[in-house]
Design a protein around this motif. Sequence first.
Motif, short mmCIF file in Angstrom:
data_model
loop_
_atom_site.label_atom_id
_atom_site.label_comp_id
_atom_site.label_asym_id
_atom_site.label_seq_id
_atom_site.Cartn_x
_atom_site.Cartn_y
_atom_site.Cartn_z
N ARG A 153 -13.46 10.82 12.49
CA ARG A 153 -12.33 10.51 13.37
C ARG A 153 -11.33 9.56 12.73
NH1 ARG A 153 -15.51 8.52 18.62
NH2 ARG A 153 -16.42 7.25 16.96
N SER A 154 -11.84 8.66 11.87
CA SER A 154 -10.94 7.67 11.28
C SER A 154 -11.20 7.40 9.81
CB SER A 154 -11.04 6.34 12.05
OG SER A 154 -12.38 5.89 12.07
N SER A 155 -12.20 8.06 9.23
CA SER A 155 -12.55 7.80 7.84
C SER A 155 -12.87 9.10 7.10
CB SER A 155 -13.78 6.88 7.75
OG SER A 155 -13.58 5.68 8.47
N GLU A 156 -12.67 9.08 5.79
CA GLU A 156 -13.06 10.20 4.93
C GLU A 156 -14.15 9.74 3.97
OE1 GLU A 156 -9.32 13.29 4.63
OE2 GLU A 156 -9.85 12.05 2.87
N PHE A 157 -15.23 10.49 3.95
CA PHE A 157 -16.35 10.22 3.07
C PHE A 157 -16.33 11.26 1.94
CE2 PHE A 157 -17.33 8.76 7.25
CZ PHE A 157 -18.13 7.64 7.13
N VAL A 158 -16.42 10.82 0.71
CA VAL A 158 -16.44 11.72 -0.44
C VAL A 158 -17.83 11.70 -1.05
CG1 VAL A 158 -15.47 12.25 -2.71
CG2 VAL A 158 -13.99 11.34 -0.89
N TYR A 169 -18.71 7.75 -1.29
CA TYR A 169 -17.84 6.58 -1.13
C TYR A 169 -16.86 6.81 0.00
CZ TYR A 169 -13.62 8.60 -3.37
OH TYR A 169 -12.51 9.36 -3.67
N VAL A 170 -16.35 5.69 0.52
CA VAL A 170 -15.29 5.73 1.52
C VAL A 170 -14.35 4.56 1.22
CG1 VAL A 170 -16.59 4.32 3.17
CG2 VAL A 170 -14.78 5.82 4.00
N VAL A 171 -13.07 4.81 1.34
CA VAL A 171 -12.07 3.76 1.14
C VAL A 171 -11.98 2.94 2.42
CG1 VAL A 171 -9.65 3.23 0.64
CG2 VAL A 171 -10.79 5.15 -0.52
N VAL A 172 -12.19 1.62 2.31
CA VAL A 172 -12.19 0.76 3.49
C VAL A 172 -10.98 -0.17 3.53
CG1 VAL A 172 -14.69 0.84 3.79
CG2 VAL A 172 -13.67 -0.92 2.31
N GLY A 173 -10.12 -0.08 2.50
CA GLY A 173 -8.93 -0.92 2.49
C GLY A 173 -8.23 -0.85 1.16
N THR A 174 -7.16 -1.60 1.02
CA THR A 174 -6.43 -1.70 -0.25
C THR A 174 -6.12 -3.17 -0.52
OG1 THR A 174 -4.29 -1.38 0.85
CG2 THR A 174 -5.38 0.58 -0.04
N THR A 175 -5.93 -3.48 -1.79
CA THR A 175 -5.54 -4.81 -2.20
C THR A 175 -4.65 -4.67 -3.42
OG1 THR A 175 -6.37 -7.03 -2.72
CG2 THR A 175 -7.56 -5.15 -3.69
N GLN A 176 -4.27 -5.76 -4.03
CA GLN A 176 -3.42 -5.73 -5.23
C GLN A 176 -4.05 -6.54 -6.34
OE1 GLN A 176 0.46 -7.12 -3.94
NE2 GLN A 176 1.12 -5.04 -3.40
N ASP A 177 -3.82 -6.07 -7.59
CA ASP A 177 -4.29 -6.85 -8.73
C ASP A 177 -3.28 -7.95 -9.06
OD1 ASP A 177 -2.18 -5.67 -10.10
OD2 ASP A 177 -3.47 -4.29 -11.24
#
Length: 378
Positions: A153-158, A169-177
Amino acid sequence: INAEYGVPIKCSQQSMDFRHLVANVKVVPAPTTAPTPTSTITPTPDNIETPQAPRSTCSMFGDPHFLTYDKSTYDYNGRCDNVLAMDCEKASWFVYGRMRACGENKEGSCLESATLIVTGDIVELQRGWLVNVDGQKVVPKNRPNEEITITGRSSEFVLKFDGATLMMYVVVGTTQDANGNEMEERVVLYWDGYVSLTIQTPMSTRTCGMCGNNDGKASNDMRTRREGMTTDPFVFGESWKIGRRCEVGVPAESVGDVCGERYSSVRQECEDIFSSGKLAQCGVDKEPFVAGCVYDECKGQFVPDLPPKCVVAKAYATVCEKGSWERGDDLLVFWDVEGWEGEVGCPTEGERFQPTLDTGCPQPTLEEELRGDYKWRI
């Protein structure tokens, strides 16, 4: 019915029941000219990936031995469903593990399955690399080296199965280097299909559960569910149980009690494995795995075709080849350990495949899956 050591196991009982938490997870249909399969999946095309933010690594293997994100070690013979790791800041994701008695006399404890819950979507990794999505079965072993996307419903699992290890894996957020470039924050699971699991989670996320708090300090990892500190692995593990009705765990025996007079010879045997060939070249700390190897070899409780020392060595090889980060460094470091089995006398990937598959529920062939006429035997 699957039988392990002659004890019948109902496959329907292997799934962790989280229906009281979440429902309505769906799997995206796959475009195909073949008849629509009952377990529908979407092969994911190869794309240029967004750079990944550094992750901490937690491992559990064998009977079971735990190596936390912050590199503290302990043994815990659980008999329940436990919180292995979770986001303790936002409670946006959880990893649960099902531990049950195992071995000929049921004196040991083994991880049976692992479940990742992300913002309400649930995917469970079971024995034999089978995947359970809200009661629907996905069969990665039928599509080796092919990415499979499960959309909730709100996430994609690969998912991706390489013939020996199932990665999810699943992407749970983003950040910056440091240069302002976007990086994905992922929760990643590596499952050997039997008893060993490696969990990688964003290094910046404070966690709780049996993998510790991920703050870079090993000394404060054993924080119980009620926020108290303990030095007793049994008290720590029991505090993170979530099962409604399950057995009390069993305090782990000391390696001296398990091995007796065999300790020195078994210790040498295990040291020889980790100091040979490609495993010797891997820079990951070997001692937690050597200690686990000694304990499990002395206890000798796994299926005959999957020797304890080789199960632990496989867990170590997974950590080496999948790579890890050191805190404060954005560089992923990994080691090529392909073919390590032949150097130390362990079953090869091909030799492990069927015995591992046999520890789980019966699975359809690709042809049966595509025809949609396979009836799950529960």
